[in-house]
Design a protein around this motif. Structure first.
Motif, PDB file in Angstrom:
ATOM      1  N   GLY A  60     147.112 -16.334 -81.018  1.00  0.00           N
ATOM      2  CA  GLY A  60     147.120 -14.906 -80.678  1.00  0.00           C
ATOM      3  C   GLY A  60     146.962 -14.845 -79.174  1.00  0.00           C
ATOM      4  O   GLY A  60     147.363 -15.776 -78.471  1.00  0.00           O
ATOM      5  N   VAL A  61     146.350 -13.768 -78.664  1.00  0.00           N
ATOM      6  CA  VAL A  61     146.178 -13.676 -77.210  1.00  0.00           C
ATOM      7  C   VAL A  61     144.707 -13.888 -76.829  1.00  0.00           C
ATOM      8  O   VAL A  61     143.825 -13.920 -77.689  1.00  0.00           O
ATOM      9  N   ARG A  62     144.477 -14.003 -75.500  1.00  0.00           N
ATOM     10  CA  ARG A  62     143.164 -14.458 -75.009  1.00  0.00           C
ATOM     11  C   ARG A  62     141.991 -13.626 -75.520  1.00  0.00           C
ATOM     12  O   ARG A  62     140.969 -14.172 -75.913  1.00  0.00           O
ATOM     13  N   GLY A  85     148.177 -13.911 -72.726  1.00  0.00           N
ATOM     14  CA  GLY A  85     147.228 -12.856 -72.347  1.00  0.00           C
ATOM     15  C   GLY A  85     147.689 -11.536 -72.929  1.00  0.00           C
ATOM     16  O   GLY A  85     148.708 -11.473 -73.615  1.00  0.00           O
ATOM     17  N   CYS A  86     146.924 -10.477 -72.686  1.00  0.00           N
ATOM     18  CA  CYS A  86     147.374  -9.139 -73.088  1.00  0.00           C
ATOM     19  C   CYS A  86     147.317  -8.282 -71.826  1.00  0.00           C
ATOM     20  O   CYS A  86     146.235  -8.060 -71.274  1.00  0.00           O
ATOM     21  N   PRO A  87     148.460  -7.784 -71.340  1.00  0.00           N
ATOM     22  CA  PRO A  87     148.458  -6.990 -70.104  1.00  0.00           C
ATOM     23  C   PRO A  87     147.515  -5.790 -70.165  1.00  0.00           C
ATOM     24  O   PRO A  87     146.911  -5.426 -69.160  1.00  0.00           O
ATOM     25  N   MET A  88     147.351  -5.202 -71.364  1.00  0.00           N
ATOM     26  CA  MET A  88     146.439  -4.058 -71.454  1.00  0.00           C
ATOM     27  C   MET A  88     144.999  -4.475 -71.152  1.00  0.00           C
ATOM     28  O   MET A  88     144.258  -3.732 -70.509  1.00  0.00           O
ATOM     29  N   THR A 266     153.255 -18.422 -77.716  1.00  0.00           N
ATOM     30  CA  THR A 266     152.652 -19.453 -78.575  1.00  0.00           C
ATOM     31  C   THR A 266     153.683 -19.986 -79.567  1.00  0.00           C
ATOM     32  O   THR A 266     154.343 -19.218 -80.261  1.00  0.00           O
ATOM     33  N   THR A 267     153.795 -21.315 -79.595  1.00  0.00           N
ATOM     34  CA  THR A 267     154.755 -21.955 -80.502  1.00  0.00           C
ATOM     35  C   THR A 267     154.002 -22.784 -81.550  1.00  0.00           C
ATOM     36  O   THR A 267     152.798 -23.051 -81.397  1.00  0.00           O
ATOM     37  N   LEU A 268     154.740 -23.214 -82.553  1.00  0.00           N
ATOM     38  CA  LEU A 268     154.147 -24.078 -83.587  1.00  0.00           C
ATOM     39  C   LEU A 268     153.631 -25.378 -82.956  1.00  0.00           C
ATOM     40  O   LEU A 268     152.589 -25.913 -83.347  1.00  0.00           O
ATOM     41  N   MET A 269     154.365 -25.857 -81.955  1.00  0.00           N
ATOM     42  CA  MET A 269     153.951 -27.089 -81.257  1.00  0.00           C
ATOM     43  C   MET A 269     152.616 -26.883 -80.540  1.00  0.00           C
ATOM     44  O   MET A 269     151.778 -27.786 -80.500  1.00  0.00           O
ATOM     45  N   ASP A 270     152.403 -25.670 -79.980  1.00  0.00           N
ATOM     46  CA  ASP A 270     151.114 -25.366 -79.329  1.00  0.00           C
ATOM     47  C   ASP A 270     149.982 -25.471 -80.348  1.00  0.00           C
ATOM     48  O   ASP A 270     148.897 -25.959 -80.037  1.00  0.00           O
TER      49      ASP A 270
END
Ligand code: 13P
Ligand code: SF4
Length: 304
Positions: A60-62, A85-88, A266-270
């Motif tokens: 997901g994001v940070r 990250g999430c810009p918001m 984010t990928t499956l490899m990540d």
């Protein structure tokens, strides 16, 4: 290696290395398939407290990984891709919240979960899109300082007319792209379809919807509805998941390119790399661990 082979390796390593994978519903199907839990921000927070695994990977994001760490101080929490990250969340900081509190004495400071853990140190309660209305109704004070998403805030305000709101002018760059013209055109092309939208959309767009709710809320509504066609006003992965789970129904993305590129890095490899021990280990300063956890605990307590 095929996607299936990589997924099998992840499933094997997850058990061997004692990992739990939490995936936000905006991740691709290939990631959701190997996750222990898939859901919205509220579901991810609650499920982060339920796992017995020693290690957690957040796909997901940070801010989601930081929330999982705040709720699991003794566990290792990894963010699968450091660039997510999430810009918001970067639109407001702790100092700005403190200034707004000074300008609005007597208000309860409520922040959307899409904020940094440092920003959360300055607020009283955290909310998510699926829990905001219930939590704000449960807050005793009728004066609410709502940050940072004024679009979500305006939707909550409509649902809680008994409260007085002050907003910060933040918002989601992905959902704010949906226009009234796109909704009208999509409705004209699919007159039998219901329009389901995320509350991060602009208020005139949300006002055109048959249902407004979180990512999980939209999926639940579409699965349970007797209707056969839906116009979806949120990230395109939700269309993919719904089409996969409900092959007898039709789903149309309201506008082309409704993609959160931050989620999509984010990928499956990540995920595989994180489970192998090379993801970003989330560490937060002791004062943040202490102070940012309080409004999150309050969210879980008021949200039920
Ligand atoms: P949800 O709480 O619906 O998962 O929303 C999180 C988010 O970032 C939507 O843009
Ligand atoms: Fe942030 Fe918007 Fe992406 Fe959600 S969709 S993670 S609010 S940028």
């Amino acid at each position: 290696m095929t996607t299936r082979e990589l997924q099998d390796k992840i499933l094997e390593l997850k058990k061997k290395n004692d990992f739990c994978v939490l995936a936000h519903a905006y991740q691709g199907q290939e990631i959701c398939d190997i996750a222990d839990f898939v859901g919205d921000s509220y579901g991810l927070s609650v499920n982060a407290t339920k796992t017995s695994a020693k290690n957690i990977v957040m796909a997901g994001v940070r801010f989601m990984a930081e929330t999982a760490k705040l709720l699991n101080p003794d566990k290792n929490v990894y963010l699968a891709n450091s660039m997510a990250g999430c810009p918001m969340a970067d639109q407001i900081d702790k100092e700005t919240v403190e200034k707004l509190k000074e300008e609005n004495p007597g208000y309860t400071a409520v922040c959307y979960i899409n904020t940094t853990s440092d920003t959360k140190r300055a607020v009283d309660v955290v909310v998510t899109s699926s829990s905001a209305v219930k939590i704000i109704k449960n807050i005793k004070n009728d004066k609410i300082l709502f940050i940072p998403d004024c679009n979500l805030g305006r939707w909550v305000e409509k649902e809680c007319p008994e409260k007085k709101f002050v907003f910060f002018k933040g918002g989601c760059p992905t959902h704010m792209r949906i226009t009234e013209e796109e909704v009208k055109a999509c409705k004209a092309a699919h007159p039998d379809a219901e329009f389901l939208v995320h509350p991060e959309a602009l208020p005139p767009v949300s006002a055109m919807a048959d249902y407004v709710g979180s990512t999980t809320g939209i999926m639940k509504y579409a699965k349970e509805s007797p209707k056969k066609e839906f116009i979806i006003g949120t990230e395109q992965s939700i269309v993919e998941h719904l089409q996969y789970e409900c092959p007898d129904k039709k789903f149309y993305l309201v506008s082309k390119g409704l993609v959160c590129h931050n989620m999509k890095v984010t990928t499956l490899m990540d995920v595989y790399n994180a489970i192998s021990g090379s993801g970003e280990l989330i560490t937060l300063p002791p004062e943040t661990m202490l102070e940012a956890k309080k409004p999150i605990d309050e969210m879980i307590s008021l949200g039920g």
